[in-house]
Write a protein that holds these residues in place. Structure first.
Motif, PDB file in Angstrom:
ATOM      1  N   GLU A   1      37.313  46.493  51.256  1.00 34.78           N
ATOM      2  CA  GLU A   1      36.681  46.837  50.051  1.00 34.78           C
ATOM      3  C   GLU A   1      35.794  45.567  49.319  1.00 34.78           C
ATOM      4  O   GLU A   1      36.423  44.681  49.667  1.00 34.78           O
ATOM      5  CB  GLU A   1      37.939  46.959  48.884  1.00 34.78           C
TER       6      GLU A   1
ATOM      7  N   SER B   1      42.363  38.711  51.162  1.00 38.25           N
ATOM      8  CA  SER B   1      41.076  38.598  50.523  1.00 38.25           C
ATOM      9  C   SER B   1      40.504  37.465  50.403  1.00 38.25           C
ATOM     10  O   SER B   1      41.183  36.315  50.790  1.00 38.25           O
ATOM     11  CB  SER B   1      41.364  39.362  49.104  1.00 38.25           C
TER      12      SER B   1
ATOM     13  N   PRO C   1      27.688  42.181  46.922  1.00 37.98           N
ATOM     14  CA  PRO C   1      28.298  43.136  47.632  1.00 37.98           C
ATOM     15  C   PRO C   1      27.346  43.889  48.650  1.00 37.98           C
ATOM     16  O   PRO C   1      27.772  44.259  49.829  1.00 37.98           O
ATOM     17  CB  PRO C   1      29.131  44.193  46.793  1.00 37.98           C
TER      18      PRO C   1
ATOM     19  N   THR D   1      31.444  38.418  45.838  1.00 41.08           N
ATOM     20  CA  THR D   1      32.021  39.426  46.373  1.00 41.08           C
ATOM     21  C   THR D   1      33.337  38.970  46.454  1.00 41.08           C
ATOM     22  O   THR D   1      33.654  38.351  47.308  1.00 41.08           O
ATOM     23  CB  THR D   1      31.352  40.070  47.656  1.00 41.08           C
ATOM     24  N   ASP D   2      34.233  39.912  45.837  1.00 45.22           N
ATOM     25  CA  ASP D   2      35.896  39.801  46.335  1.00 45.22           C
ATOM     26  C   ASP D   2      35.941  40.567  47.455  1.00 45.22           C
ATOM     27  O   ASP D   2      36.689  41.753  47.240  1.00 45.22           O
ATOM     28  CB  ASP D   2      36.591  40.116  45.053  1.00 45.22           C
TER      29      ASP D   2
ATOM     30  N   ARG E   1      38.299  42.310  50.385  1.00 47.49           N
ATOM     31  CA  ARG E   1      39.485  42.564  50.470  1.00 47.49           C
ATOM     32  C   ARG E   1      39.684  43.304  51.966  1.00 47.49           C
ATOM     33  O   ARG E   1      38.892  44.335  52.329  1.00 47.49           O
ATOM     34  CB  ARG E   1      39.999  43.460  49.455  1.00 47.49           C
TER      35      ARG E   1
ATOM     36  N   PRO F   1      34.521  44.658  45.875  1.00 48.00           N
ATOM     37  CA  PRO F   1      34.141  44.747  44.488  1.00 48.00           C
ATOM     38  C   PRO F   1      33.198  43.380  44.204  1.00 48.00           C
ATOM     39  O   PRO F   1      33.571  42.319  44.706  1.00 48.00           O
ATOM     40  CB  PRO F   1      35.391  44.821  43.696  1.00 48.00           C
ATOM     41  N   PRO F   2      32.368  43.697  43.226  1.00 48.61           N
ATOM     42  CA  PRO F   2      31.705  42.422  42.691  1.00 48.61           C
ATOM     43  C   PRO F   2      32.607  41.471  42.076  1.00 48.61           C
ATOM     44  O   PRO F   2      33.605  41.878  41.335  1.00 48.61           O
ATOM     45  CB  PRO F   2      30.545  42.941  41.764  1.00 48.61           C
TER      46      PRO F   2
ATOM     47  N   ARG G   1      36.969  35.033  48.275  1.00 43.53           N
ATOM     48  CA  ARG G   1      35.719  35.407  47.370  1.00 43.53           C
ATOM     49  C   ARG G   1      34.618  34.894  48.313  1.00 43.53           C
ATOM     50  O   ARG G   1      34.721  33.772  48.905  1.00 43.53           O
ATOM     51  CB  ARG G   1      35.831  34.597  46.267  1.00 43.53           C
TER      52      ARG G   1
ATOM     53  N   ASN H   1      30.544  49.601  48.413  1.00 42.67           N
ATOM     54  CA  ASN H   1      31.996  49.384  47.746  1.00 42.67           C
ATOM     55  C   ASN H   1      33.074  49.312  48.953  1.00 42.67           C
ATOM     56  O   ASN H   1      34.001  48.606  49.027  1.00 42.67           O
ATOM     57  CB  ASN H   1      32.157  50.513  46.894  1.00 42.67           C
ATOM     58  N   ARG H   2      32.788  50.397  49.961  1.00 45.15           N
ATOM     59  CA  ARG H   2      34.149  50.368  50.966  1.00 45.15           C
ATOM     60  C   ARG H   2      33.685  50.956  52.218  1.00 45.15           C
ATOM     61  O   ARG H   2      32.741  51.526  52.354  1.00 45.15           O
ATOM     62  CB  ARG H   2      34.950  51.502  50.223  1.00 45.15           C
TER      63      ARG H   2
END
Length: 146
Positions: A93, A7, A14, A102-103, A105, A95-96, A9, A75-76
């Protein structure tokens, strides 16, 4: 089965990151080893969309079919592919992470057949480095100078 996940940042929301990652025209720019990608299905990208991806792997060019298995903006995004008895699934993925970040992954699962399962650990080790480098390319795209 082998699973690899990394992952990072990313300094962008996103929605922006997803739009960039979901555009096949950008794939060779951010994903290590990809030479080109061309959509083979009609219409906009979504679940069931297909593409041909040309990858450079250990000095050889390999053409791999790709199918979008999940598409949930922002999101995905999930993809699946199979080459020479080795199945790979990937998931992004998004996620905010607070304001305008955005993190991201990136996870990949590698499954060989009875004849190719011995290759799983080698492929997973190569994928670890590729995923890490790919995430750094995405980060550099949205955060110049990193």
């Amino acid at each position: 089965m082998q699973r690899v996940e990394r992952s990072a940042r990313i300094g962008a929301p996103p929605e922006t990151v997803f739009a960039y990652l979901a555009d096949l025209g950008n794939l060779a720019e951010w994903q290590i080893g990809v030479v080109s990608a061309e959509q083979t299905s009609e219409g906009e990208i979504g679940v069931g969309s297909t593409a041909q991806v040309v990858r450079e792997l250990m000095g050889q060019r390999i053409t791999a079919p790709l199918t979008v298995t999940e598409y949930d903006p922002p999101n995905r995004l999930g993809i699946g592919s199979e080459v020479s008895g080795v199945k790979a699934t990937g998931a992004l993925e998004l996620p905010p992470a607070g304001d305008d970040a955005t993190d991201l992954r990136f996870a990949m699962e590698i499954r060989g057949s009875m004849l190719t399962s011995f290759m799983e650990p080698m492929i997973a080790r190569a994928a670890e480095g590729d995923i890490e480098a790919s995430l750094q390319r995405v980060k550099a795209r949205f955060e110049p100078g990193t």
